[in-house]
Enzyme design. Structure first.
Site, PDB file in Angstrom:
ATOM      1  N   ILE A 110       0.157  -1.418  -0.320  1.00 14.17           N
ATOM      2  CA  ILE A 110       0.072  -0.122  -0.328  1.00 14.17           C
ATOM      3  C   ILE A 110       1.010   0.922   0.346  1.00 14.17           C
ATOM      4  O   ILE A 110       1.691   1.383   0.387  1.00 14.17           O
ATOM      5  CB  ILE A 110      -0.686   0.092   1.070  1.00 14.17           C
ATOM      6  CG1 ILE A 110      -1.338   1.651   1.254  1.00 14.17           C
ATOM      7  CG2 ILE A 110       0.064   0.018   2.877  1.00 14.17           C
ATOM      8  CD1 ILE A 110      -2.850   1.037   2.304  1.00 14.17           C
ATOM      9  N   SER A 111       1.252   2.176  -0.893  1.00 15.00           N
ATOM     10  CA  SER A 111       1.894   3.516  -1.462  1.00 15.00           C
ATOM     11  C   SER A 111       1.260   4.134   0.062  1.00 15.00           C
ATOM     12  O   SER A 111       0.254   3.988   1.164  1.00 15.00           O
ATOM     13  CB  SER A 111       1.134   3.833  -2.470  1.00 15.00           C
ATOM     14  OG  SER A 111       1.740   2.739  -3.011  1.00 15.00           O
TER      15      SER A 111
END
Length: 291
Positions: A140-141
């Site tokens: 997840i960025s």
């Protein structure tokens, strides 16, 4: 942005399975450094006033607002102070200090409960400014890069139809749904596609459609798109995606192998695109096909 109520595409509940799915991968180990950062962040954020907010919240006509997101967070069994609304607001303030100025983007980040999109073991680290594992060698960025890419793509204008390449756990798609009338998101890994559906189902996002497929091919049946955003880095942007960008539309993608940078592509005409190089970044590689 126009506050007038719009008729969005079919609700998410009509395009996903009705049965509730359990997580599709085993819990991942908590990185030691991330745990230390989370503890330090909690100590620094203890004095943040609850009323502190970085900017305006998204328009009521866009996606789910806080009145939808809050009951979900409240219903969750977690009582960890590291996933509180105050910590999420502090995360947004930190992103703003890093240079993101779009109030609607900041408001969308404040609306979406990031901890609901990751494993229980990592939930307490949800609001540190770091990418975190979601399984299958994907991440997840970090909150800043999510906000930065969306801000560049939006460019202060109205987003009607947006395409995301790389759904992952569904977090960025949820943020996008606060800012665009229609959001389409493609994931090539079946297990992550199912995970995103399970994560998003309780939020009942009405203007988001998830697709399992090869993101490098785009989604021609829904094109053209005002904005396209890639959550994986290739050596170049696939031509199929450039062709599905509306004239005047903007695409933001990480480009490169080891050394990567964000690239903004603006479509100027039928066969004319302008490319602008932005800041350095680091993403998982863009791959073809489905698994």
């Amino acid at each position: 942005m126009n506050d007038k109520q719009r008729s969005f595409p079919l609700p998410l509940s009509s395009v996903v399975d009705k049965a509730k799915k359990s997580p599709v991968f085993a819990p991942v180990a908590t990185p030691q450094t991330a745990t230390q950062n989370a503890a330090q962040s909690a100590a620094r954020l203890a004095s943040v006033p609850a009323s502190a907010r970085p900017g305006a919240t998204p328009s009521k006509s866009h996606a789910y607002a806080l009145d939808r997101a809050q009951p979900v967070a409240a219903a969750a069994p977690r009582q960890n102070p590291l996933v509180s609304d105050a910590v999420r607001r502090a995360m947004v303030q930190r992103v703003a200090r890093q240079g993101v100025k779009d109030a609607l983007v900041l408001g969308a980040l404040e609306t979406v409960p990031r901890h609901l999109f990751m494993e229980e073991a990592l939930a307490s680290q949800a609001y540190i400014d770091a990418s975190l594992p979601i399984g299958h060698h994907q991440t997840i960025s970090q909150p800043y890069i999510v906000a930065r890419m969306i801000e560049v793509m939006r460019n202060g204008g109205e987003l009607r139809r947006v395409l995301e390449i790389g759904t992952g756990c569904g977090y960025q798609a949820a943020v996008l749904s606060c800012l665009a009338q229609e959001v389409y998101s493609i994931e090539r890994i079946k297990s992550l596609h199912e995970l995103a559906k399970a994560n998003l189902r309780p939020l009942r996002v009405p203007n988001l459609r998830l697709h399992y497929g090869d993101g490098m091919l785009g989604l021609p049946q829904a094109a053209p798109f005002d904005g396209i955003i890639l959550a994986a880095a290739g050596l170049e942007v696939p031509q199929a995606l450039l062709d599905q960008l509306a004239i005047g539309g903007r695409l933001v993608a990480p480009v490169g192998a080891r050394a990567q940078h964000l690239e903004l592509v603006t479509r100027l005409g039928k066969a004319e695109w302008r490319r602008d190089t932005l800041e350095d970044c680091h993403f998982v590689p863009l791959r073809p096909g489905t698994v």
